[in-house]
Design an enzyme around this catalytic site. Structure first.
Site, mmCIF file in Angstrom:
data_model
loop_
_atom_site.group_PDB
_atom_site.id
_atom_site.type_symbol
_atom_site.label_atom_id
_atom_site.label_comp_id
_atom_site.label_asym_id
_atom_site.label_seq_id
_atom_site.Cartn_x
_atom_site.Cartn_y
_atom_site.Cartn_z
ATOM 1 N N CYS A 1 -2.218 9.365 2.643
ATOM 2 C CA CYS A 1 -1.880 8.800 1.329
ATOM 3 C C CYS A 1 -2.942 9.094 0.272
ATOM 4 O O CYS A 1 -2.635 9.238 -0.898
ATOM 5 C CB CYS A 1 -1.659 7.296 1.448
ATOM 6 S SG CYS A 1 -3.087 6.434 2.104
ATOM 7 N N GLU B 1 0.880 -1.176 0.000
ATOM 8 C CA GLU B 1 0.000 0.000 0.000
ATOM 9 C C GLU B 1 0.909 1.216 0.000
ATOM 10 O O GLU B 1 1.496 1.562 1.019
ATOM 11 C CB GLU B 1 -0.888 -0.014 1.258
ATOM 12 C CG GLU B 1 -1.813 -1.214 1.363
ATOM 13 C CD GLU B 1 -3.014 -1.106 0.428
ATOM 14 O OE1 GLU B 1 -3.147 -0.100 -0.289
ATOM 15 O OE2 GLU B 1 -3.814 -2.059 0.416
HETATM 16 P P1 NAD Z 1 8.655 4.475 4.515
HETATM 17 O O1 NAD Z 1 8.616 3.668 3.271
HETATM 18 O O2 NAD Z 1 9.829 5.355 4.742
HETATM 19 O O3 NAD Z 1 8.579 3.541 5.806
HETATM 20 C C1 NAD Z 1 7.494 2.658 6.035
HETATM 21 C C2 NAD Z 1 7.944 1.567 6.979
HETATM 22 O O4 NAD Z 1 8.908 0.743 6.333
HETATM 23 C C3 NAD Z 1 8.610 2.077 8.247
HETATM 24 O O5 NAD Z 1 8.176 1.291 9.334
HETATM 25 C C4 NAD Z 1 10.087 1.838 7.969
HETATM 26 O O6 NAD Z 1 10.885 1.708 9.122
HETATM 27 C C5 NAD Z 1 10.028 0.536 7.194
HETATM 28 N N1 NAD Z 1 11.197 0.222 6.358
HETATM 29 C C6 NAD Z 1 12.121 1.066 5.827
HETATM 30 N N2 NAD Z 1 13.029 0.364 5.105
HETATM 31 C C7 NAD Z 1 12.668 -0.938 5.154
HETATM 32 C C8 NAD Z 1 13.187 -2.138 4.580
HETATM 33 N N3 NAD Z 1 14.266 -2.133 3.814
HETATM 34 N N4 NAD Z 1 12.543 -3.292 4.833
HETATM 35 C C9 NAD Z 1 11.416 -3.321 5.600
HETATM 36 N N5 NAD Z 1 10.894 -2.214 6.165
HETATM 37 C C10 NAD Z 1 11.503 -1.034 5.946
HETATM 38 O O7 NAD Z 1 7.299 5.302 4.552
HETATM 39 P P2 NAD Z 1 6.854 6.416 5.598
HETATM 40 O O8 NAD Z 1 7.665 7.644 5.343
HETATM 41 O O9 NAD Z 1 6.834 5.835 6.968
HETATM 42 O O10 NAD Z 1 5.323 6.666 5.169
HETATM 43 C C11 NAD Z 1 4.932 7.604 4.212
HETATM 44 C C12 NAD Z 1 4.487 6.907 2.943
HETATM 45 O O11 NAD Z 1 3.468 5.944 3.234
HETATM 46 C C13 NAD Z 1 3.847 7.857 1.938
HETATM 47 O O12 NAD Z 1 4.358 7.611 0.655
HETATM 48 C C14 NAD Z 1 2.371 7.507 2.013
HETATM 49 O O13 NAD Z 1 1.647 7.807 0.844
HETATM 50 C C15 NAD Z 1 2.425 6.038 2.276
HETATM 51 N N6 NAD Z 1 1.156 5.556 2.836
HETATM 52 C C16 NAD Z 1 0.369 4.742 2.065
HETATM 53 C C17 NAD Z 1 -0.866 4.307 2.556
HETATM 54 C C18 NAD Z 1 -1.769 3.412 1.729
HETATM 55 O O14 NAD Z 1 -2.674 2.799 2.297
HETATM 56 N N7 NAD Z 1 -1.596 3.307 0.432
HETATM 57 C C19 NAD Z 1 -1.270 4.688 3.840
HETATM 58 C C20 NAD Z 1 -0.453 5.518 4.586
HETATM 59 C C21 NAD Z 1 0.767 5.934 4.077
#
Ligand code: NAD
Length: 475
Positions: A254, A220
Site C-alpha cells: 500500500c 487503512e
Molecule cells: P479489498 O477491499 O478487496 O478486501 C479487503 C478485505 O475486505 C478482504 O478480507 C475482503 O474479503 C473484505 N471485504 C470485501 N467486501 C466486504 C464487505 N462488504 N464488508 C466487509 N468486508 C469485506 O482489498 P484487497 O484487494 O484485499 O487489498 C488490496 C487493497 O488494500 C489495496 O488498495 C491496498 O492499498 C490496501 N492496503 C492498505 C494498507 C494500509 O495499511 N493502508 C495495507 C495493505 C493493503
C-alpha cells in the site's frame, strides 16, 4: 496458488462472536503483566514453527522467502516488542486534576477494552497485518475476530492454530472467520470496533456498516506514493529505493512507490540507472532465498496491471517490461518512461509491479502533482539538503512522509501509521494504536465528608447561587 474458501455461514460467525465475547470477559481479568507474558509466549510459539510458516506463506502467496522473513516476520517482531513494551505506560490509569472547589473528591481516567474487535484484512501482507493489529487489540483487553482475505486463509488459520497451541490465551479469544466479503459484512454485525485494511471501495462499505451500528472504525486504504526527486538527490540510493519501493512484494504494497517525479536535470541519468537496476532483479521458477521477485497474489490484479500499461502505451509512454504470464501469475517489472499526469497509471492505485517515471521542471511542480487526487498515504522527497527536504515534506498531503527513504514507517511502532484524504480514517500504531482499542472511563470518587450533600444540590437559593458563582471565579 490459493483458492478462495467456502464462506462460513452467518450462524457460525454469530457463534464465534459469542464465544469471543465470553473469552473476553475472562481475559479482562488478566493483569497487563499477564497479558504481555501471554503475547510474548504466543510469539515464541510462532517462532518455533517459523519454517512451516515461511513455507506456507510461500505456497499461498508466492512471496520470496527472504522477503517474507524481512518484510513480514521481522516487522511483526518489531511491532510486538513495541506494543508489549509500551502497553503498561499507554494503558495505565491516569489521575485527573480537579478544580479546587472539588478538593474533597478524587478523579482519574481508566481505559476499558471495547469488547470484541473485528479485523478485516487484505491478501498482500497476510501475516503481518493480522498479527500487527491483533497484538495491540489483545493487549488492550479485547477479543479478536479476524476476517482474512479469502486469498490468504491458510496463513490466518495458522495464526489461529498457534494461538490455541500456545495455550496462554482464553479459549476463543482469537478466532478466524473464513470466506469472502459477505463474511466480513457478517463479522461487522457482531463486533464493537472494526479495523479494516483494504481498498477504498470496500472501506466505504465498512464505514457505512459501522455507522449503522454506531461502532468506531479505523480504515487503512490504498495509496499512490509519489517519490519526488530533486536535482541534488543522492541518485544511487534514490534509484535503488525506487526499485525496491516498487517491486518488493511484486508491487503489492500500500505504501509502495507508485510514481517517480524526477527533476529534468537528473531525469535521463535516473531513468538509465533505473532500467539497469530493474533488469538485475531475479525472478525464480521455484522458491529460493536468492529470489527477488514473486508473483501476483490476487489474479484479478493482473487486469489492473494490463489496463494501466495499455493506457500508458496508448497515451505515448515508453514501456519496458510488463510481460504478463497468466498461468504463473507473474508480471516482469514494468517501467513506464515519460509518464503524464493524465495516464491511469499516474492517477489510480496499480498495486502491481509497474513504475511510471515523469520529468518535472521544478520540485514545486512535482509537489502539486503528488498532492493531486484523493490518495494521501505515503510520499517521499529525495535531496541531499535535508532541511529543504523536510520543508518539502511538510507540503505533502500524506499521512506518511519520508526524506530519502521508503517503506519504513510500518516497522517503527511508535509512528502513527495511516492515510490522509481518501487513504483512510484514523491511525494504527503509535500510542493511539493501543489506546484506540479502549474507551476512556472517567471516574470521580467523593471522599469527604461522607454523609453531607454538596452545596449545589437542592434546595436552591439566591445566596447559594451567588456563592457558587463567586467561588468558581477562583477555581
Ligand atoms: P479489498 O477491499 O478487496 O478486501 C479487503 C478485505 O475486505 C478482504 O478480507 C475482503 O474479503 C473484505 N471485504 C470485501 N467486501 C466486504 C464487505 N462488504 N464488508 C466487509 N468486508 C469485506 O482489498 P484487497 O484487494 O484485499 O487489498 C488490496 C487493497 O488494500 C489495496 O488498495 C491496498 O492499498 C490496501 N492496503 C492498505 C494498507 C494500509 O495499511 N493502508 C495495507 C495493505 C493493503
Amino acid at each position: 496458488m490459493a483458492a478462495p474458501v467456502k464462506d462460513m455461514d452467518a450462524g457460525e460467525v454469530a457463534q464465534r462472536a459469542e464465544r469471543a465475547r465470553a473469552a473476553q470477559k475472562v481475559w479482562l481479568r488478566y493483569t497487563m503483566t499477564q497479558r504481555v507474558r501471554a503475547i510474548r509466549g504466543l510469539w515464541a510459539s510462532l517462532a518455533r514453527e517459523r519454517e512451516r510458516l515461511v513455507a506456507l506463506v510461500g505456497e499461498e502467496t508466492g512471496k520470496p522467502p527472504a522477503e517474507f522473513e524481512s518484510m513480514e516476520l521481522a516487522v511483526a517482531g518489531l511491532l510486538l516488542n513495541h506494543f508489549t513494551r509500551s502497553a503498561h505506560r499507554v494503558l495505565q490509569e491516569r489521575a485527573a486534576a480537579l478544580p479546587w472547589i472539588l478538593l474533597n473528591k478524587r478523579a482519574y481516567v481508566r481505559r476499558v477494552p471495547r469488547g470484541v474487535v473485528g479485523l478485516v484484512t487484505p491478501w498482500n501482507m497476510p501475516f503481518l497485518i493480522p498479527l500487527g493489529d491483533s497484538v495491540p487489540a489483545l493487549l488492550a483487553g479485547n477479543a479478536v475476530l479476524l476476517k482474512p482475505s479469502e486469498w490468504t486463509t491458510r496463513t490466518a488459520l495458522f495464526l489461529e492454530e498457534r494461538v490455541r497451541a500456545c495455550g496462554l490465551l482464553p479459549e476463543g479469544l482469537f478466532q478466524v472467520c473464513v470466506g469472502a466479503g459477505a463474511v466480513g459484512a457478517e463479522v461487522l454485525k457482531h463486533v464493537d470496533m472494526a479495523v479494516f485494511t483494504g481498498s477504498a471501495a470496500t472501506g466505504r462499505k465498512v464505514a457505512l456498516a459501522a455507522a449503522e451500528r454506531l461502532i468506531p472504525c479505523v480504515l487503512e486504504l490504498g495509496g499512490k506514493h509519489a517519490m519526488v526527486v530533486a536535482p541534488d538527490a543522492p541518485l544511487g540510493r534514490a534509484v535503488k529505493a525506487a526499485v525496491w519501493g516498487r517491486f518488493a512484494n511484486s508491487g503489492q504494497v500500500c505504501v509502495g512507490v507508485e510514481r517517480c517525479l524526477v527533476h529534468e536535470d537528473v531525469y535521463g541519468e535516473f531513468c538509465r540507472r533505473l532500467e539497469k537496476e530493474t533488469a538485475a532483479l531475479r525472478p525464480a521458477p521455484a522458491a529460493s532465498y536468492d529470489q527477488d521477485l514473486g508473483r501476483i497474489i490476487f489474479p484479478a490484479q493482473l487486469d489492473v496491471v494490463e489496463r494501466h500499461l495499455a493506457d500508458a502505451r496508448e497515451k505515448g509512454a515508453r514501456v519496458v517490461g510488463g510481460e504478463v504470464d497468466r498461468e504463473r501469475l507473474t508480471v516482469t517489472p514494468a517501467l513506464v518512461f515519460d509518464a503524464k499526469p493524465e495516464m491511469q497509471v499516474m492517477r489510480e492505485e496499480t498495486f502491481g509491479p509497474v513504475l511510471p517515471v515523469m520529468p518535472v521542471r521544478r520540485v514545486e511542480e512535482a509537489l502539486v502533482i503528488a498532492n493531486a487526487g484523493r490518495h494521501g498515504l505515503a510520499a517521499s522527497v529525495w535531496t541531499r539538503d535535508l532541511d529543504r527536504g523536510e520543508e518539502w515534506g511538510a507540503l505533502l498531503e500524506s499521512g506518511l512522509v519520508s526524506v530519502n527513504d521508503v517503506l519504513i514507517h510500518y516497522a517503527a511502532g511508535a509512528l502513527p501509521f495511516g492515510g490522509m484524504k481518501g487513504s483512510g480514517l484514523g491511525r494504527r500504531h503509535g500510542d493511539q494504536g493501543l489506546a484506540m482499542f479502549t474507551q476512556e472511563q472517567s471516574v470521580v470518587v467523593h471522599e469527604w465528608p461522607a454523609d453531607v450533600p454538596d452545596p449545589w444540590w437542592f434546595p436552591y437559593s439566591r445566596l447559594k447561587a451567588r456563592a457558587m458563582a463567586w467561588l468558581s471565579r477562583f477555581a
